[in-house]
Design an enzyme around this catalytic site. Structure first.
Site, PDB file in Angstrom:
ATOM      1  CG  ASP A   1      -2.247   0.660   1.007  1.00 50.05           C
ATOM      2  OD1 ASP A   1      -2.246   1.899   0.917  1.00 50.05           O
ATOM      3  OD2 ASP A   1      -3.274  -0.026   0.936  1.00 50.05           O
TER       4      ASP A   1
ATOM      5  CG  HIS B   1      -5.191   3.901   1.270  1.00 53.36           C
ATOM      6  ND1 HIS B   1      -4.845   2.608   0.950  1.00 53.36           N
ATOM      7  CD2 HIS B   1      -6.472   4.056   0.864  1.00 53.36           C
ATOM      8  CE1 HIS B   1      -5.872   2.008   0.377  1.00 53.36           C
ATOM      9  NE2 HIS B   1      -6.881   2.872   0.308  1.00 53.36           N
TER      10      HIS B   1
ATOM     11  CB  SER C   1      -9.356   0.793   0.390  1.00 51.71           C
ATOM     12  OG  SER C   1      -8.783   0.985  -0.859  1.00 51.71           O
TER      13      SER C   1
END
Length: 400
Positions: free
Chosen positions: A111, A142, A335
């Protein structure tokens, strides 16, 4: 002759075809293995068209593709301060009832990196590798949020992590400010497997529109031929990740047992239209995860969640670690659903390890997908949207 960069997956011998695939039919039979493990190499090379055609005819070439841009499966809406005092997803997937906690399991998060100083990761050995040109740590937030859902410790008395006793996590930073590329992701998957990952979590996807725009801008192509060329490379990259997943499955018999879970994407806008799962989750052998939200009728597919998934998990108002702070933040997206699935996969892997003394990735994938249930979903939920249903943690009385 002009040459172009390609990524090539090659074997030292001809591999037999897979007997079946996970596909949309939720099967998990993978590659039949020989007594000796073939040597498989992932390489970058500048190739002419003639060289590419030659390699494509070579039976030891498993896949060949031009690198395509990758991007985050961006959260839907803006991150917000949590309004709840608990993470609903923990109970929804029955992690709060499970006796398993991820002990002995290694996960990989590919990621934007991680904030290693966040209190959610205290006591966890973080093995970081940076595949970008940015700083090593997460400056986007994120990756930190996703990692927190998988193995984060309690923060402010709120449980955020599914597998709270994972002691080693592999953090591959594959996305920076400008995104990433499919060749980088392929190398990161190989790195994670070689480092001993049992579960690999990826909340990212191929940027097809961005690639079309790049062809138009860089080569002054008309939109139609640019789209056609992009589609050709899109298919080649799906095949690349399919073959890479097949190789990862084969390595399970040689002590490197890993399964890969990936976000299906947030491009749908229900009820107006639905978009099919995007790569790399679209590749055979990678578990595609859809997102669910709460409703007074039961859990429902999120309006943004792409379809043709294998299984679904909580992906709306998910509370997890907030990079750059000591606190928490709420986000929405497939996600956010994907690390729920990765965390549950870690619990199933621990159970398998305790019962059999080893982890078999084929049976682990089958158990993960088979754990899905429609019991708590809203009436009328469709398999195309949620796969086998909402993912569930293993309980003591479940059979192997």
């Amino acid at each position: 002759m002009d040459s172009t960069k390609y990524i090539i997956l090659r074997s030292s011998e001809i591999l037999p075809p897979a007997r079946g695939d996970i596909g949309r039919a939720h099967r998990a039979e993978m590659l039949p293995l020989e007594a000796a493990q073939p040597i498989v190499k992932l390489e970058d090379a500048e190739l002419t068209k003639r060289e590419v055609n030659y390699l494509r005819r070579d039976p030891t070439t498993l896949a060949i593709a031009k690198p395509m841009p990758m991007k985050l499966v961006e959260p839907v809406g803006s991150p917000s301060a949590p309004t709840a005092t608990k993470c609903w997803g923990i109970d929804a997937v029955r992690a709060s009832e499970s006796p398993y906690d991820g002990t002995g399991i290694t996960v990989a998060v590919l990621d934007t990196g991680i904030d290693p100083n966040h209190p959610a990761f205290k006591g966890v050995k973080l093995v970081q590798k940076n595949f970008t040109e940015e700083a090593d740590n997460d400056i986007h937030g994120h990756g930190t949020h996703c990692a927190g859902t998988i193995f984060g410790q309690d923060v402010n008395d709120i449980r955020i992590g599914i597998a709270k006793n994972i002691k080693c996590a592999l953090i591959g930073k594959v996305l920076g400010k400008g995104g990433g590329s499919s060749d980088t992701l392929a190398k990161a998957i190989q790195w994670a497997v070689n480092e001993g990952a049992n579960v690999i979590s990826m909340s990212l996807g191929i940027d097809f529109p961005g690639y079309v725009d790049w062809l138009v801008r860089e080569y002054r192509m008309d939109i139609k031929p640019a789209t056609s060329l992009a589609l050709e490379e899109y298919r080649a990259n799906v095949n690349l990740f399919t073959e890479l997943a097949r190789v990862v499955a084969a390595q399970g018999e040689f002590g490197r047992s890993a399964i890969i879970v990936a976000a299906s994407g947030n491009e749908s806008n229900r009820p107006k239209y639905e978009i099919s799962v995007s790569p790399p989750a679209a590749a055979t052998g990678i578990v595609a995860i859809g997102a669910l939200g709460e409703s007074n009728r039961g859990y429902t597919v999120a309006r943004f969640s792409n379809n043709q998934v294998n299984i679904a998990a909580p992906g709306v108002n998910v509370i997890s670690a907030d990079a750059g702070t000591d606190g928490l933040v709420s986000m929405n997206g497939t996600s956010m659903a994907t690390p729920h699935a990765a965390g549950i996969a870690a619990l199933w892997a621990q159970r398998q390890l305790e019962l059999t003394g080893r982890i078999n990735n084929v049976s682990l994938m089958a158990q993960l997908i088979a754990s899905g249930t429609f019991d708590s979903l809203a009436p009328g939920s469709e398999e195309d949207d949620v796969g086998t249903g909402i993912i569930q943690a293993p309980l003591r009385n479940w059979s192997v």
